[in-house]
Design a protein around this motif. Sequence first.
Motif, mmCIF file in Angstrom:
data_model
loop_
_atom_site.group_PDB
_atom_site.id
_atom_site.type_symbol
_atom_site.label_atom_id
_atom_site.label_comp_id
_atom_site.label_asym_id
_atom_site.label_seq_id
_atom_site.Cartn_x
_atom_site.Cartn_y
_atom_site.Cartn_z
ATOM 1 N N LYS A 36 0.858 -1.183 0.000
ATOM 2 C CA LYS A 36 0.000 0.000 0.000
ATOM 3 C C LYS A 36 0.895 1.234 0.000
ATOM 4 C CE LYS A 36 -3.703 -2.380 2.364
ATOM 5 N NZ LYS A 36 -4.586 -2.410 3.533
ATOM 6 N N ILE A 37 0.637 2.145 -0.936
ATOM 7 C CA ILE A 37 1.495 3.309 -1.109
ATOM 8 C C ILE A 37 0.716 4.579 -0.803
ATOM 9 C CG2 ILE A 37 2.859 4.628 -2.770
ATOM 10 C CD1 ILE A 37 3.404 1.965 -4.187
ATOM 11 N N GLY A 38 1.256 5.364 0.119
ATOM 12 C CA GLY A 38 0.688 6.667 0.445
ATOM 13 C C GLY A 38 1.584 7.758 -0.121
ATOM 14 N N GLU A 39 1.009 8.662 -0.863
ATOM 15 C CA GLU A 39 1.766 9.765 -1.473
ATOM 16 C C GLU A 39 1.784 10.961 -0.529
ATOM 17 O OE1 GLU A 39 3.437 9.595 -4.266
ATOM 18 O OE2 GLU A 39 2.754 7.567 -4.703
ATOM 19 N N PRO A 40 2.821 11.805 -0.632
ATOM 20 C CA PRO A 40 2.847 13.015 0.192
ATOM 21 C C PRO A 40 1.594 13.854 -0.032
ATOM 22 C CG PRO A 40 4.950 12.697 -0.897
ATOM 23 C CD PRO A 40 3.996 11.693 -1.475
ATOM 24 N N ILE A 51 9.477 6.185 2.887
ATOM 25 C CA ILE A 51 9.590 5.360 4.085
ATOM 26 C C ILE A 51 8.928 4.024 3.784
ATOM 27 C CG2 ILE A 51 8.868 5.120 6.488
ATOM 28 C CD1 ILE A 51 8.835 8.215 6.597
ATOM 29 N N VAL A 52 9.605 2.936 4.116
ATOM 30 C CA VAL A 52 9.046 1.596 3.935
ATOM 31 C C VAL A 52 8.826 1.019 5.327
ATOM 32 C CG1 VAL A 52 9.428 -0.722 3.034
ATOM 33 C CG2 VAL A 52 10.246 1.269 1.758
ATOM 34 N N VAL A 53 7.612 0.564 5.599
ATOM 35 C CA VAL A 53 7.310 -0.050 6.893
ATOM 36 C C VAL A 53 6.774 -1.457 6.671
ATOM 37 C CG1 VAL A 53 6.948 2.096 8.164
ATOM 38 C CG2 VAL A 53 5.039 1.063 6.989
ATOM 39 N N ILE A 54 7.149 -2.343 7.572
ATOM 40 C CA ILE A 54 6.738 -3.742 7.473
ATOM 41 C C ILE A 54 6.213 -4.168 8.833
ATOM 42 C CG2 ILE A 54 7.476 -6.098 6.966
ATOM 43 C CD1 ILE A 54 9.799 -4.835 5.362
ATOM 44 N N PRO A 70 -6.930 10.563 14.601
ATOM 45 C CA PRO A 70 -6.779 11.642 13.608
ATOM 46 C C PRO A 70 -5.471 11.589 12.822
ATOM 47 C CG PRO A 70 -7.496 12.527 15.718
ATOM 48 C CD PRO A 70 -7.165 11.080 15.943
ATOM 49 N N THR A 71 -4.348 11.293 13.474
ATOM 50 C CA THR A 71 -3.062 11.281 12.784
ATOM 51 C C THR A 71 -2.344 9.968 13.071
ATOM 52 O OG1 THR A 71 -2.895 13.674 13.055
ATOM 53 C CG2 THR A 71 -0.902 12.516 12.406
ATOM 54 N N ASN A 72 -2.435 9.052 12.124
ATOM 55 C CA ASN A 72 -1.729 7.780 12.270
ATOM 56 C C ASN A 72 -0.345 7.908 11.633
ATOM 57 O OD1 ASN A 72 -2.053 7.356 9.429
ATOM 58 N ND2 ASN A 72 -4.107 6.561 9.802
ATOM 59 N N ALA A 73 0.441 6.856 11.634
ATOM 60 C CA ALA A 73 1.815 6.905 11.111
ATOM 61 C C ALA A 73 1.854 7.255 9.627
ATOM 62 C CB ALA A 73 2.509 5.565 11.353
ATOM 63 N N GLY A 79 2.168 13.816 5.716
ATOM 64 C CA GLY A 79 2.019 15.221 6.075
ATOM 65 C C GLY A 79 3.346 15.962 6.130
ATOM 66 N N PHE A 80 4.442 15.236 6.357
ATOM 67 C CA PHE A 80 5.775 15.834 6.350
ATOM 68 C C PHE A 80 6.448 15.711 4.988
ATOM 69 C CE2 PHE A 80 5.524 15.378 11.010
ATOM 70 C CZ PHE A 80 5.886 16.676 11.359
ATOM 71 N N GLY A 81 5.704 15.240 3.982
ATOM 72 C CA GLY A 81 6.216 15.195 2.620
ATOM 73 C C GLY A 81 6.850 13.886 2.192
ATOM 74 N N TYR A 82 6.799 12.887 3.037
ATOM 75 C CA TYR A 82 7.365 11.590 2.690
ATOM 76 C C TYR A 82 6.315 10.718 2.001
ATOM 77 C CZ TYR A 82 11.237 12.625 5.839
ATOM 78 O OH TYR A 82 12.311 13.191 6.445
ATOM 79 N N GLY A 83 6.744 9.956 1.016
ATOM 80 C CA GLY A 83 5.922 8.875 0.514
ATOM 81 C C GLY A 83 6.104 7.713 1.483
ATOM 82 N N ILE A 84 5.101 6.882 1.621
ATOM 83 C CA ILE A 84 5.224 5.745 2.530
ATOM 84 C C ILE A 84 4.716 4.495 1.836
ATOM 85 C CG2 ILE A 84 3.025 6.207 3.676
ATOM 86 C CD1 ILE A 84 4.454 5.236 6.296
#
Length: 100
Positions: A36-40, A51-54, A70-73, A79-84
């Motif tokens: 699952k990819i979240g864009e900035p 950032i890659v999380v497993i 309201p604000t998860n990881a 929100g800080f501009g990182y893709g995750i």
Amino acid sequence: MRTLDSSDRTPSGYLPKTLPTIIHLTSRDGVKTVIKIGEPKPRVPKRSMSIVVIPGASVEDAIFSLPTIPTNAVYCSTGFGYGIQVLVPRSGIGDAVEEG
């Protein structure tokens, strides 16, 4: 005695969130999983790295994207501009494990 179950997936109490892009993967042995990819977020300066999380074994990817706070990881990072990128491992909770 209660049996172990996955958490309830009804949207009661969920906060509105942007849906991630989902990429389907199939391993050499035929097991299917996703990333699952979240864009900035828009209007936030984009960072040059992602950032890659497993999640660990026996948990699911929702530990990084809880819809009830309201604000998860994921939202914090984007929100800080990182893709995750959140890998849904075959050893966690999901279809691959349920199918054996």
